[in-house]
Design an enzyme around this catalytic site. Structure first.
Site, PDB file in Angstrom:
ATOM      1  N   GLY B 218       0.871  -1.177  -0.095  1.00  0.00           N
ATOM      2  CA  GLY B 218       0.053  -0.065   0.064  1.00  0.00           C
ATOM      3  C   GLY B 218       0.909   1.363   0.197  1.00  0.00           C
ATOM      4  O   GLY B 218       2.045   1.208  -0.515  1.00  0.00           O
ATOM      5  N   SER B 219       0.293   2.147   0.416  1.00  0.00           N
ATOM      6  CA  SER B 219       1.079   3.787   0.373  1.00  0.00           C
ATOM      7  C   SER B 219       2.210   3.778   1.131  1.00  0.00           C
ATOM      8  O   SER B 219       3.271   4.619   0.842  1.00  0.00           O
ATOM      9  CB  SER B 219       0.075   4.643   0.928  1.00  0.00           C
ATOM     10  OG  SER B 219      -1.399   4.637   0.558  1.00  0.00           O
ATOM     11  N   THR B 220       2.645   2.668   2.093  1.00  0.00           N
ATOM     12  CA  THR B 220       3.925   2.635   2.820  1.00  0.00           C
ATOM     13  C   THR B 220       5.143   2.650   1.606  1.00  0.00           C
ATOM     14  O   THR B 220       6.212   3.143   1.675  1.00  0.00           O
ATOM     15  CB  THR B 220       4.289   1.834   3.681  1.00  0.00           C
ATOM     16  OG1 THR B 220       3.908   0.381   2.796  1.00  0.00           O
ATOM     17  CG2 THR B 220       3.268   1.600   4.745  1.00  0.00           C
ATOM     18  N   LYS B 222       5.033   4.294  -1.173  1.00  0.00           N
ATOM     19  CA  LYS B 222       5.494   5.366  -1.784  1.00  0.00           C
ATOM     20  C   LYS B 222       6.646   5.855  -1.374  1.00  0.00           C
ATOM     21  O   LYS B 222       7.332   6.924  -2.194  1.00  0.00           O
ATOM     22  CB  LYS B 222       4.363   6.502  -1.473  1.00  0.00           C
ATOM     23  CG  LYS B 222       2.931   6.123  -2.090  1.00  0.00           C
ATOM     24  CD  LYS B 222       1.859   6.895  -1.532  1.00  0.00           C
ATOM     25  CE  LYS B 222       0.570   6.552  -2.197  1.00  0.00           C
ATOM     26  NZ  LYS B 222      -0.777   6.902  -1.531  1.00  0.00           N
TER      27      LYS B 222
END
Lengths: 468, 492
Positions: B218-220, B222
């Site tokens: 997920g966004s981690t 990024k």
């Protein structure tokens, strides 16, 4: 053995003068043969309990007494007998008792259902066996007497071999005669000696006919039809043992024994070819429809698969050998109890391998080899054809049995249910093998005995000084 | 008759020779294979013939041995607080073998290791029982407990690393299992073991999630995309990007939006995009950099290490985290930690630790020392650099970005008063059409005067009530915070 001048060995057919009786050599060897098992006994006790076992003294005395009696009887009734066979047999029997006693210390395989402790019974059987050994030496004045019983032997052997068919199978093989209340007997062990007597007697008479009256066919001398009769009978018999008693080992042993003796009697290689051909035909025929034999072969080809399928012993035995390594785990410190069923009888060789290691195992194999070698040497030295044939028959039967059992346990050949002579648990086996050694000793005594002094010549008498 | 007799003698000699050759084959050539065959019960018997050496955390044993005097086995393994430590120790069972540290260091723990030959010989000569050595781990008992308690009843995992060395400080799983319940070989042990297996317990308590389970990060993820962007030189921390909102995925007609349609995301800088976790910015960045560049950067952080490469063994081998070769729309989504992008919690802790350690990624490890029974050190693990995914300069920029997330962004729940904390939240969609509960992620590090002593990754599996991007901040960040606090407390 090129000339008599360089010949110093004992394997000449005609002894130049009197050979030393070697009884003192035998006695010295016997001391070792008794001491080694006693030390082994102490070793097991120290390893398992940390103290000397209480039975050590009585065991040592017992084994010493048996060896002593046997030695004295040999000294008196077979003074020129081979000096090595008795010590080796004593050592093997003594070590066998130690291994059985050692496995008795494992509660997982020694309990009521498996018949409890086996060592005391085996000790008793060993004493009986030495008793029979003594009887043979004392009452069998000359081995040639046996020649008279050639055909009786054949009948006896047939009865002994056929008898187990009528008794219930034990562990998948009909090799036992069970007498309720008394115990059970493995007749094949005795039949091995008796049939050797029959072959020796029969072949001695027929060997010329078998050797000379033959037709040449494709470079091989083939026997005449009527001479083939007895061979076909033996072949059929060994196949019947295999089929009806599912006893692969015994049938292999008898057929092998017959081929060996036939070859020695006739000196014809063609008989070996013929014999091997017959056994190959028989083996393939039986293996193709007998599930018991097929199972054994499968277990041999892939012991790991057999292990997964629940037939654990072949793999367990291999692990026991491997875990022993070069020097072994030490007496009493192995885990051959994992073999579980038949660890004390058919599989005892695996315990030897695990606890004494490669070094000890090779020593034991060589001891067996030495007995065979002394037997064949006796045969070479024997002066009469019957003695020669009987000695080589007994020695090679012994050797074949060791090979079939040890090779089976080590996974060299498919496993067959036979006992390792002298070491494995089993009364019939130990009694029969002591008797076998007794007959061999008797033949070697006759062979090595100095030729009788020439009859006193009347002339010589005349020239003697007349004493006042 | 003597000629055939001699031949028979030779034949019998050959039989004996065959037996001798076979015995040499079994007992010399094949001896070791047979002896160490795992199916050979002697191996297990020997393993439990003496008390097993221990696995040690913070100077205290977390394992033990008890006398059972069974049929085959004299001793049995015991575990102190087994559920807490099983992700580290693994199990050693009389009936079911061993795994993880218990298996990898079995020779040390039983005393059979070659390096203990001398000790063994002395013990044998003096009549003493063979003794096993100890395995000293790098774990931090307080951090482990904080992680385990923090997960509470929720399914999930925590991995914490010391960024300066790569030493693993915490490895916690929920649900977990207690290896002592099946350490024996009784029927009861068998039932307990069976009940714990995946086919009987759908929560799969024996799965070591922290090391062996991959999740969409997920966004981690990024952070990795941002690292690739900064390293490419095309982006700067505070420079505006050219990012439309919504962003149409390449070669497709799907529009990608942002959580809560946050207006700050349009043309947001890297810092702002991290702060608000802007999908549009990072998906476009991933697409602009291309699949190759993204793969290269992920691999620098430890993704795609195939199984025959031992660079990541801790020494327990983690599952391989993946950033695969893919087409454009997939690659754009992989850049925000979706699509076929998969990572273990340990992998994401490594990402945080590399950023915290000024771009230097250390090889993770959890065994500090192997110690002989006489306390001699047999082996000491030396920290090893694995790679340098970003320059120190860019790493510091990433740190500023991650600190902004904690101070003023989605990760404020990770804030610790008086300590610099950087973090990144994540909520990974999964299941078809995102029908399953999302995974809540939080990765973070704490910094003191002399660099960062701890980096953490937390994943919480099912969070029934929360579906938005706030899930990571709400559920995972407090756990990460308590783990960081536990490590910092020990430092003070």
């Amino acid at each position: 053995m090129s000339s008599n001048l360089t010949n110093t060995g004992s394997n000449t057919t005609v002894s130049p003068g009197g050979l030393p009786s070697r009884r003192n050599t035998e006695l010295a060897m016997l001391v070792f043969a008794v001491l080694i098992p006693v030390f082994a006994y102490a070793n097991v006790g120290l390893a398992k309990e940390g103290s000397l076992p209480t039975g050590m003294l009585s065991y040592g005395l017992g084994l010493g007494l048996l060896a002593g009696v046997a030695h004295l009887v040999v000294r008196r009734w077979a003074p020129y007998a081979d000096p090595l066979m008795l010590p080796i047999a004593t050592l093997l029997n003594g070590m066998g008792l130690i291994f059985i006693w050692r496995l008795d210390q494992e509660p997982s395989i020694t309990h009521k259902a498996t018949g409890g402790e086996a060592a005391p019974t085996q000790m008793m059987w060993s004493a009986l066996a030495v008793g029979l050994f003594v009887l043979v030496l004392v009452f069998l004045k000359d081995h040639r007497v046996l020649q008279r019983y050639t055909y009786i032997s054949m009948a006896a052997a047939l009865v002994l071999l056929a008898a187990p068919i009528f008794f219930p199978a034990k562990y998948g093989a009909k090799i036992w005669i069970t007498i309720p209340g008394v115990g059970s007997l493995q007749p094949a062990e005795f039949a091995k000696i008796i049939i050797a007597v029959f072959f020796a007697g029969y072949l001695m008479v027929k060997r010329d006919a078998l050797a000379l009256a033959s037709r040449r066919f494709m470079g091989l001398y083939l026997p005449r039809g009527r001479d083939l009769g007895p061979i076909i009978v033996i072949w059929a018999l060994s196949l019947m043992i295999l089929v009806f008693e599912t006893d692969l080992g015994t049938s292999l042993l008898f057929f092998g024994l017959f081929v060996v003796m036939l070859y020695v009697a006739t000196e014809r290689t063609s008989w070996i070819v013929f014999g091997l051909g017959l056994s190959a035909v028989g083996a393939i025929a039986v293996a193709s429809f007998e599930p018991h034999v097929q199972g054994r072969v499968q277990d041999w080809l892939d012991p790991m698969q057999a292990f997964k399928d629940g037939s654990e012993q072949p793999m367990q035995a291999l692990w026991a050998f491997g875990s022993g390594g070069t020097l072994g785990s030490g007496l009493g410190q192995g885990f051959s109890r994992l073999i579980n069923f038949a660890a004390k009888s058919d599989y005892i060789f695996a315990t030897v391998g695990e606890e004494l290691g490669l070094a000890g195992l090779m020593a034991i194999i060589l001891l067996y080899g030495l007995i065979v070698e002394r037997g064949i040497r006796t045969s070479l030295a024997a002066r009469d054809p019957f003695g020669k044939l009987l000695a080589v028959g007994l020695a090679s039967a012994f050797g074949l049995q060791v090979f079939i059992v040890a090779g089976g346990v080590m996974g060299l050949i498919p496993l067959t249910g036979m006992t390792l002579p002298f070491m494995a648990q089993g009364g019939s086996s130990v009694v029969a093998n002591w008797a076998l050694i007794a007959v061999l000793l008797k033949i070697s005594d006759t062979a090595r005995r100095p030729a009788p002094a020439p009859a006193p010549s009347p002339d010589a008498e005349m020239t003697q000084v007349v004493r006042p | 008759m003597n000629k055939p007799l001699r031949r028979i003698a030779i034949f019998c000699g050959l039989l004996v020779l065959a037996l001798l050759v076979r015995s040499n084959w079994l007992q010399f050539v094949q001896a070791d294979d047979l002896k160490t065959d795992p199916k050979n019960r002697r191996v297990d018997i020997a393993r439990y013939a003496q008390p097993r050496g221990n696995i040690i955390v913070d100077g205290k044993n977390i394992t033990g041995s008890t006398v059972v005097n069974g049929n085959d086995f004299k001793y049995k393994r015991t575990y102190k607080n087994g559920e807490l430590w099983s992700p580290v120790t693994g199990y050693a069972s009389q009936a079911f073998g061993a795994n993880q540290l218990e298996k990898l260091y079995d020779p040390i723990l039983t005393g059979d290791d070659d390096r203990l030959f001398f000790n063994r010989t002395i013990d044998m000569l003096t009549g003493k029982q063979q003794k096993g050595g100890n395995v000293v781990t790098t774990l931090n008992a307080k951090a482990q407990k904080a992680a385990f308690d923090g997960l509470g009843d929720k399914k999930g995992a925590v991995a914490a690393i010391n960024p300066k060395t790569g030493a693993i400080l915490a490895l916690a799983n929920k649900p977990s299992y207690d290896p002592s319940v099946f350490a024996g070989n009784s029927e009861k042990d068998g039932e307990k073991y069976k009940a714990l297996q995946r086919k009987n317990d759908k929560d799969d308590p024996t799965l070591n999630r922290a090391l062996r389970q991959t999740y969409p990060p997920g966004s981690t993820f990024k952070v990795v995309t941002a690292a690739a962007g900064l390293e490419s030189g095309n982006y700067d921390l505070d420079g505006k990007t050219d990012s439309p909102d919504p962003y149409r995925l390449p070669d497709s007609s799907t529009d990608l939006g942002n959580e809560g349609n946050n207006p700050a995301c349009k043309n947001a800088s890297v810092r702002v995009a991290l702060q608000w976790s802007c999908n549009t910015v990072f998906a476009k960045m991933s697409n602009d950099l291309g699949n190759d560049e993204m793969m290269k950067m992920s691999e620098q952080f430890g993704f795609n290490r195939d199984l025959d490469d031992d660079s990541q063994d801790t020494p327990v081998r983690p599952a391989v985290s993946e950033y695969p070769k893919d087409n454009k729309p997939q690659n754009a989504q992989a850049g925000i930690g979706q699509a076929s992008n998969r990572a273990t919690p340990l992998q994401m802790a490594m990402v945080a630790s590399a950023v915290a350690n000024d771009g230097k990624l250390m090889k993770p490890y959890m065994v500090d020392q192997l110690v002989a029974p006489n306390l001699n050190v047999l082996e000491q693990t030396k920290p090893k650099k694995l790679s340098q995914p970003v320059s120190a300069e860019n790493a510091q920029k990433l740190q500023q970005g991650m600190e902004t997330v904690v101070n003023d962004g989605t990760g404020t729940a990770g804030k610790i008063p008086g300590v610099t904390v950087g973090g990144k939240t994540g909520t990974a969609q999964h299941g078809e059409d995102n029908k399953d509960n999302p995974y809540a992620w939080f990765i973070s590090y704490a910094k003191t005067g002399d660099g960062s002593p701890v980096a953490v990754a937390v994943v919480v599996e099912s969070s029934d009530t929360l579906r938005g991007d706030i899930a990571g901040g709400k559920l995972a960040a407090p756990i990460a915070k308590s783990v960081m606090e536990a490590v910092l407390d020990g430092k003070r």
